[in-house]
Design an enzyme around this catalytic site. Structure first.
Site, PDB file in Angstrom:
ATOM      1  N   CYS A   1       0.821  -1.212   0.000  1.00  0.00           N
ATOM      2  CA  CYS A   1       0.000   0.000   0.000  1.00  0.00           C
ATOM      3  C   CYS A   1       0.853   1.260   0.000  1.00  0.00           C
ATOM      4  CB  CYS A   1      -0.873   0.008   1.243  1.00  0.00           C
ATOM      5  SG  CYS A   1      -1.884  -1.450   1.399  1.00  0.00           S
TER       6      CYS A   1
ATOM      7  N   ARG B   1       5.104   0.253  -6.322  1.00  0.00           N
ATOM      8  CA  ARG B   1       5.146  -0.560  -5.109  1.00  0.00           C
ATOM      9  C   ARG B   1       4.181  -1.743  -5.192  1.00  0.00           C
ATOM     10  NH1 ARG B   1       6.921   2.458  -0.349  1.00  0.00           N
ATOM     11  NH2 ARG B   1       5.538   1.143   0.835  1.00  0.00           N
TER      12      ARG B   1
ATOM     13  N   TRP C   1      -3.013  -2.736  -1.513  1.00  0.00           N
ATOM     14  CA  TRP C   1      -2.597  -4.085  -1.873  1.00  0.00           C
ATOM     15  C   TRP C   1      -3.365  -4.983  -0.906  1.00  0.00           C
ATOM     16  CZ3 TRP C   1       0.149  -8.269   0.307  1.00  0.00           C
ATOM     17  CH2 TRP C   1       0.695  -9.172  -0.611  1.00  0.00           C
TER      18      TRP C   1
ATOM     19  N   ASN D   1      -1.895   2.209   5.796  1.00  0.00           N
ATOM     20  CA  ASN D   1      -0.974   1.134   5.385  1.00  0.00           C
ATOM     21  C   ASN D   1      -0.716   0.270   6.608  1.00  0.00           C
ATOM     22  OD1 ASN D   1      -0.701   2.405   2.966  1.00  0.00           O
ATOM     23  ND2 ASN D   1       1.481   2.876   3.160  1.00  0.00           N
ATOM     24  N   GLY D   2      -0.646  -1.044   6.428  1.00  0.00           N
ATOM     25  CA  GLY D   2      -0.328  -1.919   7.558  1.00  0.00           C
ATOM     26  C   GLY D   2      -1.494  -2.844   7.857  1.00  0.00           C
TER      27      GLY D   2
ATOM     28  N   GLU E   1      17.873 -17.430  -8.440  1.00  0.00           N
ATOM     29  CA  GLU E   1      17.520 -16.051  -8.784  1.00  0.00           C
ATOM     30  C   GLU E   1      16.939 -15.980 -10.203  1.00  0.00           C
ATOM     31  OE1 GLU E   1      16.831 -13.474  -7.413  1.00  0.00           O
ATOM     32  OE2 GLU E   1      17.009 -11.904  -8.905  1.00  0.00           O
TER      33      GLU E   1
ATOM     34  N   LYS F   1      13.128 -14.653 -11.226  1.00  0.00           N
ATOM     35  CA  LYS F   1      12.863 -13.589 -12.218  1.00  0.00           C
ATOM     36  C   LYS F   1      11.837 -14.055 -13.233  1.00  0.00           C
ATOM     37  CE  LYS F   1      14.015 -10.940 -10.605  1.00  0.00           C
ATOM     38  NZ  LYS F   1      14.701 -10.607  -9.430  1.00  0.00           N
TER      39      LYS F   1
ATOM     40  N   GLU G   1       8.204 -14.412 -11.556  1.00  0.00           N
ATOM     41  CA  GLU G   1       7.479 -13.224 -11.124  1.00  0.00           C
ATOM     42  C   GLU G   1       6.986 -12.358 -12.266  1.00  0.00           C
ATOM     43  OE1 GLU G   1       9.813 -10.658  -8.549  1.00  0.00           O
ATOM     44  OE2 GLU G   1      11.634 -11.191  -9.613  1.00  0.00           O
TER      45      GLU G   1
ATOM     46  N   HIS H   1      17.315 -37.414  -7.628  1.00  0.00           N
ATOM     47  CA  HIS H   1      16.746 -37.966  -6.390  1.00  0.00           C
ATOM     48  C   HIS H   1      15.239 -37.750  -6.319  1.00  0.00           C
ATOM     49  CE1 HIS H   1      20.659 -39.039  -4.850  1.00  0.00           C
ATOM     50  NE2 HIS H   1      21.091 -37.874  -5.300  1.00  0.00           N
TER      51      HIS H   1
ATOM     52  N   LYS I   1       6.503  -3.916  -4.486  1.00  0.00           N
ATOM     53  CA  LYS I   1       7.940  -3.608  -4.509  1.00  0.00           C
ATOM     54  C   LYS I   1       8.563  -3.739  -3.135  1.00  0.00           C
ATOM     55  CE  LYS I   1      11.820  -2.447  -6.264  1.00  0.00           C
ATOM     56  NZ  LYS I   1      12.495  -3.564  -6.969  1.00  0.00           N
TER      57      LYS I   1
HETATM   58  C1  F6R Z   1      12.200 -10.095  -6.566  1.00  0.00           C
HETATM   59  C2  F6R Z   1      12.114  -9.108  -5.517  1.00  0.00           C
HETATM   60  C3  F6R Z   1      11.818  -9.558  -4.137  1.00  0.00           C
HETATM   61  C4  F6R Z   1      12.658  -8.750  -3.129  1.00  0.00           C
HETATM   62  C5  F6R Z   1      12.250  -9.104  -1.686  1.00  0.00           C
HETATM   63  C6  F6R Z   1      13.101  -8.362  -0.681  1.00  0.00           C
HETATM   64  O1  F6R Z   1      12.506  -9.508  -7.790  1.00  0.00           O
HETATM   65  O2  F6R Z   1      12.251  -7.943  -5.757  1.00  0.00           O
HETATM   66  O3  F6R Z   1      12.039 -10.921  -3.985  1.00  0.00           O
HETATM   67  O4  F6R Z   1      14.003  -9.029  -3.345  1.00  0.00           O
HETATM   68  O5  F6R Z   1      10.901  -8.769  -1.503  1.00  0.00           O
HETATM   69  O6  F6R Z   1      12.969  -6.993  -0.817  1.00  0.00           O
HETATM   70  P1  F6R Z   1      14.029  -6.006  -0.200  1.00  0.00           P
HETATM   71  O7  F6R Z   1      15.318  -6.247  -0.884  1.00  0.00           O
HETATM   72  O8  F6R Z   1      13.474  -4.648  -0.482  1.00  0.00           O
HETATM   73  O9  F6R Z   1      14.109  -6.319   1.266  1.00  0.00           O
END
Ligand code: F6R
Length: 603
Positions: free
Chosen positions: A2, A27, A72, A98-99, A477, A481, A484, A500, A598
């Protein structure tokens, strides 16, 4: 997650709120809304679509004071009723929140017993009604009494029709800043929402209050004593929030990676002396017996990469923990341990809770953070900034490159202090790090190579990303990517582990992307390739090694040669591009993938 923006001044509030909300879009959100006060009454508009869909209705709202929100969903589905701002039953108070309010069920029950009615399923709607219950002509006092009843996390922007010239703001475990302008003032959950209008910020402390009018900002303690807050200026660049000619922020941010690495080198390396500029006490490093690295998502994957380096170079055992698990594990932490927290946003709720736990136990820790003045930055004495600039796309790319580069330098620094690795080898590694920006440029110059691969993988339901050693962490990683932003399922596996169980899923046409950057592990990797090939898999190899034998049958992407310990920093880039191009080909919202936020500011 949010987002909040609030304005009081002499301009049309709705225009500023819409602009601020657009800057918060990155975000992640699924509905939005804003409220202004016009002619003594609250006017509210909401939408369950993008901010643009709100613009028309918002344009009709007059008034020079207002609050806006991107939601959100947590409590209750995505609907107009559940979108913010929420208004009290008597129509006098509007709130953006927010929260999460953990005790909202009891509060709602109490309010229902007193005759209040509710229109939404949210936890947030109790807040304007509580304020209404306690209001006796002074908004600040009513907000204080209402927030005394709240258990949970909140950042709040509040308006009251009876005091149409002021906004009240307060927060607990959720960020909120106050921005000071000329004849206008602002609140926001994120500096970026209002950076265009002001670069004078105060960061509100937990359970304290700000009362904001056109010409004045006053702060109050928990007990409503007057409080002094200093205002700070940020060195954030507003251009970071622009796409600068790129189709998407994600693509722009991938293209910023060479410069990101360059900035890390400049910040932490004395080029001429080959030494580093970390200000961590040598004796603190020498006594570290065990390192914990705690983070979430991509940042945690950067931590896994660092594990390999710290263990190999500095000979320190490393445990990498997902923050949401670490915080509830009652971890065994000793004085000889050190913890490294990694976060792009510096606002991730689970990482912050883990940090609070470690701080409480007095265990030394370092925070690796991208966003200056974020909560993590302010809670930490030892902060290393990743200097990647604002990362707008939800999928983290340049921040990962910054985190891994910084961690590589840090591991070399630890090894130098501990004298645990051959000095010349460490020097070579530093020289190789200095060459990373030009190698990253070369990969980006060949961006179009990702396109045929994207076409080949586009229709897949599921892809396997595999590797041995640190290539497995790289695979994690790369798979994240892909998942998501392209919504294709991707599973990362240590290649030797596949047989396995998971190999049961390999059949004719299954796509397997193999990372192969370790000469010592190549023979084993090749055997694993043969195993999946024998079951019909289509194999793609990504490598920084030259002249691999016996690979004629496979699609192979050869990247610039690099020290194997640094290979993940290069090899992730084509995979970021691959995910990007697949998402574009599927016409997906690359920068704002579904269900994602985000910065994840709730548990
Ligand atoms: C994936 C991504 C998330 C963040 C995770 C941690 O592309 O962006 O997996 O890496 O939510 O976020 P931060 O780094 O802001 O603590």
């Amino acid at each position: 997650m949010c987002g909040i923006v609030g304005y009081v001044g002499s301009k049309k509030a709705s225009e500023i709120l819409i602009d601020g909300l657009k800057r918060l879009e990155y975000r992640g959100y699924d509905s939005c809304g804003l409220a202004t006060i016009t002619d003594g009454s609250l006017k509210v508009v909401k939408s369950i679509n993008r901010i643009e869909s709100l613009e028309n209705d918002a344009n009709h709202l007059e008034g020079c004071i207002g609050i806006g929100h991107t939601r959100w969903a947590t409590h209750g589905e995505v609907s107009i009723e559940n979108a913010h701002p929420h208004v009290s039953q008597d129509g006098k108070f509007a709130v953006v929140h927010n929260g999460i309010i953990e005790n909202y069920t009891e509060l709602k029950k109490m309010l229902l017993e007193k005759g209040f009615t509710f229109y939404s399923e949210t936890d947030s709607e109790v807040i304007p009604n509580l304020i209404s219950l306690y209001y006796e002509g002074n908004l600040l006092k009513a907000v204080k009494r209402a927030t005394d009843d709240l258990i949970g996390s909140y950042a709040l922007g509040i308006m009251c029709v009876e005091q149409p010239d002021v906004l009240v703001a307060t927060k607990n475990n959720s960020p909120l800043v106050v921005g000071k302008g000329e004849g206008e003032n602002f609140i926001a959950s994120d500096f970026g929402a209002i950076l265009k209008y002001t670069n004078d910020f105060a960061i509100l402390e937990d359970r304290e209050f700000a009362v904001i009018s056109k010409d004045e900002v006053s702060f109050y303690t928990k007990g409503l004593e007057s409080a002094f807050y200093s205002f700070i200026k940020l060195d954030t660049n507003v251009d970071d929030m622009e796409k600068s000619g790129f189709a998407h922020y994600m693509l722009k941010e991938i293209h910023e990676e060479p410069n990101t690495v360059q900035k890390i080198i400049k910040e932490y390396l004395h080029s001429s002396k080959g030494s580093m500029k970390f200000q961590i006490e040598k004796h603190d490093i020498k006594k570290v017996e065990h390192l914990y690295i705690v983070a979430c998502g991509t940042a945690m994957h950067a931590g896994l990469y660092a594990k390999c380096l710290f263990e190999k170079l500095a000979r320190i055992p490393v445990t990498v923990e997902v923050a949401s698990e670490f915080r509830y594990q009652n971890p065994i932490l000793r004085k000889e341990d050190m913890v490294i927290f990694i976060s792009q946003s510096g606002e991730t709720a689970d990482t912050l809770a883990s940090l609070a736990l470690v701080k409480d136990k007095n265990i030394p820790f370092i925070s690796i953070v991208n966003v200056k003045e974020s909560t993590m930055d302010r809670l930490s004495d030892n902060v290393l900034y990743t200097k990647a600039g604002t990362e707008v796309a939800v999928a983290s790319t340049k921040a990962y490159i910054a985190q891994t580069t910084l961690l590589a330098l840090l591991a070399i620094y630890f090894a130098t202090i501990k004298k645990s690795y051959d000095e010349d080898e460490l020097k070579t590694l530093v020289e190789e790090i200095e060459m990373l920006p030009s190698k990253l440029e070369r990969i980006l110059d060949n961006e179009e190579k990702a396109i045929p691969y994207a076409q080949m993988l586009l229709q897949d339901q599921s892809i396997y990303y595999v590797g041995r050693g640190m290539d497995y962490y790289l695979a994690l990683e790369a798979a994240l990517k892909l998942k998501e932003i392209s919504y294709i399922h991707a599973e990362a596996m240590p290649f030797g582990e596949l047989k396995h169980g998971t190999i049961a899923l390999i059949e004719k046409g299954t796509d397997v992307v193999v990372f192969a950057n370790s000469p010592a592990l190549w023979e084993k990797t090749l055997s694993n390739i043969k195993e999946v090939e024998a079951r019909g898999a289509r194999v793609f190899i990504v490598t920084t090694m030259r002249d691999l034998q016996d690979v004629e049958n496979y699609d192979i992407l050869v990247l610039p040669e690099v020290h194997e310990l640094l290979a993940p920093i290069l090899a992730i880039v084509p995979l970021q591009l691959l995910s990007y191009h697949i998402a574009c080909m599927k016409n997906l919202d690359v920068d704002k993938p579904r269900n994602l936020a985000k910065s994840v500011t709730v548990e």
